[in-house]
Enzyme design. Structure first.
Site, PDB file in Angstrom:
ATOM      1  N   ASP A  69      14.950   5.759   4.593  1.00  0.00           N
ATOM      2  CA  ASP A  69      15.378   7.157   4.612  1.00  0.00           C
ATOM      3  C   ASP A  69      16.762   7.249   5.251  1.00  0.00           C
ATOM      4  O   ASP A  69      16.927   6.958   6.437  1.00  0.00           O
ATOM      5  CB  ASP A  69      14.373   7.989   5.400  1.00  0.00           C
ATOM      6  CG  ASP A  69      14.582   9.485   5.246  1.00  0.00           C
ATOM      7  OD1 ASP A  69      15.743   9.931   5.162  1.00  0.00           O
ATOM      8  OD2 ASP A  69      13.573  10.216   5.211  1.00  0.00           O
ATOM      9  N   SER A  80      10.702  17.074   4.883  1.00  0.00           N
ATOM     10  CA  SER A  80      12.012  17.181   5.513  1.00  0.00           C
ATOM     11  C   SER A  80      12.087  18.422   6.405  1.00  0.00           C
ATOM     12  O   SER A  80      11.307  18.583   7.332  1.00  0.00           O
ATOM     13  CB  SER A  80      13.107  17.170   4.438  1.00  0.00           C
ATOM     14  OG  SER A  80      14.373  16.940   4.989  1.00  0.00           O
ATOM     15  N   HIS A  85      14.488   9.067   1.194  1.00  0.00           N
ATOM     16  CA  HIS A  85      14.096  10.370   1.733  1.00  0.00           C
ATOM     17  C   HIS A  85      13.311  11.187   0.702  1.00  0.00           C
ATOM     18  O   HIS A  85      12.282  11.771   1.034  1.00  0.00           O
ATOM     19  CB  HIS A  85      15.364  11.132   2.160  1.00  0.00           C
ATOM     20  CG  HIS A  85      15.081  12.425   2.844  1.00  0.00           C
ATOM     21  ND1 HIS A  85      14.474  12.508   4.080  1.00  0.00           N
ATOM     22  CD2 HIS A  85      15.345  13.717   2.476  1.00  0.00           C
ATOM     23  CE1 HIS A  85      14.369  13.775   4.439  1.00  0.00           C
ATOM     24  NE2 HIS A  85      14.884  14.527   3.491  1.00  0.00           N
TER      25      HIS A  85
END
Length: 276
Positions: free
Chosen positions: A227, A97, A256
């Site tokens: 996601d 991320s 995610h």
């Protein structure tokens, strides 16, 4: 606690496990978490004989809660200070991320002679924000909404975020883990509200296009097909095309937070890439 102090006086906490002679793997965590988010991967690779290292980003976890420097340039420079402090060479950097953006900027600007490979998982590059040049991005109102929720009630916001879209627990048939939710909340609340607030701009508005173009090491790009935080269509495939030596893998229907929800799948694919 093990830590390194940066040139601007920020103490960066880190974990360093395994034999110093082994190939190092450096993990970069997501927003607003800490190095603890990598437990499943660090234990796995430690068991495989690697040296595993993870740090808490400035303003996050156990690192200094400072008033400034909450941007990708500082994040990458902090990683460079850690790498130089530990004299890491032939390292594999893995970022999730926001940590994917941090890792990409570090490799592009600081780590060329110290990095062997790079992995981007559910990562924010090339650019999350919708602009004229990036019409598939998310509108600024999405990120303004995150800032409003954080400022209004950070504790509730973090609980709701972990309970819903981050791990896909809001999807029909999902079975939320309260332990996972509370661990996400715990990590978030350890950090500083100002760092997390400013970090939203860092992960959403930083343009990584040039960083990706300048990365020459083999790079694995992994992303969940469902996601809800960093939509796959405007992230992983675009990054893979910009990178000189990339391998792209998208996991259908995975969320995610795949490193936590599906560690067996992620760890196996990471190991295949690492040992080649």
């Amino acid at each position: 606690m093990t830590s390194v102090t940066t040139s601007d006086g920020v103490r960066i906490f880190y974990k360093d496990w395994g034999p110093k002679s082994a190939q190092p793997i450096v993990f970069h965590h997501g927003w607003p978490l800490s190095s603890d988010d990598w437990d499943a991967q660090m234990l796995y690779f430690l068991g495989k004989g690697y040296r595993v290292i993870a740090h808490d980003r400035r303003g996050h976890g156990r690192s200094s809660q400072v008033s400034d420097g909450h941007d990708m340039d500082h994040y990458a420079a902090d990683v460079a200070a850690l790498v130089e402090h530990l004299d890491l060479r032939n390292a594999i950097h893995i970022g999730h991320s926001t940590g994917g953006g941090e890792a990409a900027r570090y490799v592009a600007r600081h780590g060329r002679d110290r990095v062997a490979k790079l992995v981007l998982i559910s990562a924010v590059p090339p650019l999350m924000l919708k602009t004229e040049a990036n019409p598939g991005g998310l509108p600024i109102e999405v990120f303004d909404g995150l800032r409003r929720q954080l400022a209004a009630n950070r504790s509730q916001f973090y609980f709701d975020f972990a309970s819903g879209p981050f791990y896909g627990y809001n999807r029909p048939g999902a079975e939320p883990s309260q332990a996972v939710i509370w661990n996400w909340w715990r990590q978030g609340m350890m950090g500083a509200a100002n760092a997390h607030y400013d970090g939203i701009k860092a992960f959403s508005e930083t343009d990584f296009n040039e960083d990706l173009k300048n990365i020459t090491v083999p790079t694995l790009v992994l992303h969940g097909g469902d996601d809800q935080i960093v939509p796959v269509a405007d992230s992983a495939p675009l990054s893979a095309r910009l990178l000189k030596r990339s391998t792209l893998k998208v996991y259908d229907l995975l969320p995610h937070g795949v490193c936590t929800t599906h560690p067996d799948i992620i760890n196996a694919d990471l190991l295949k890439f690492v040992i080649v």
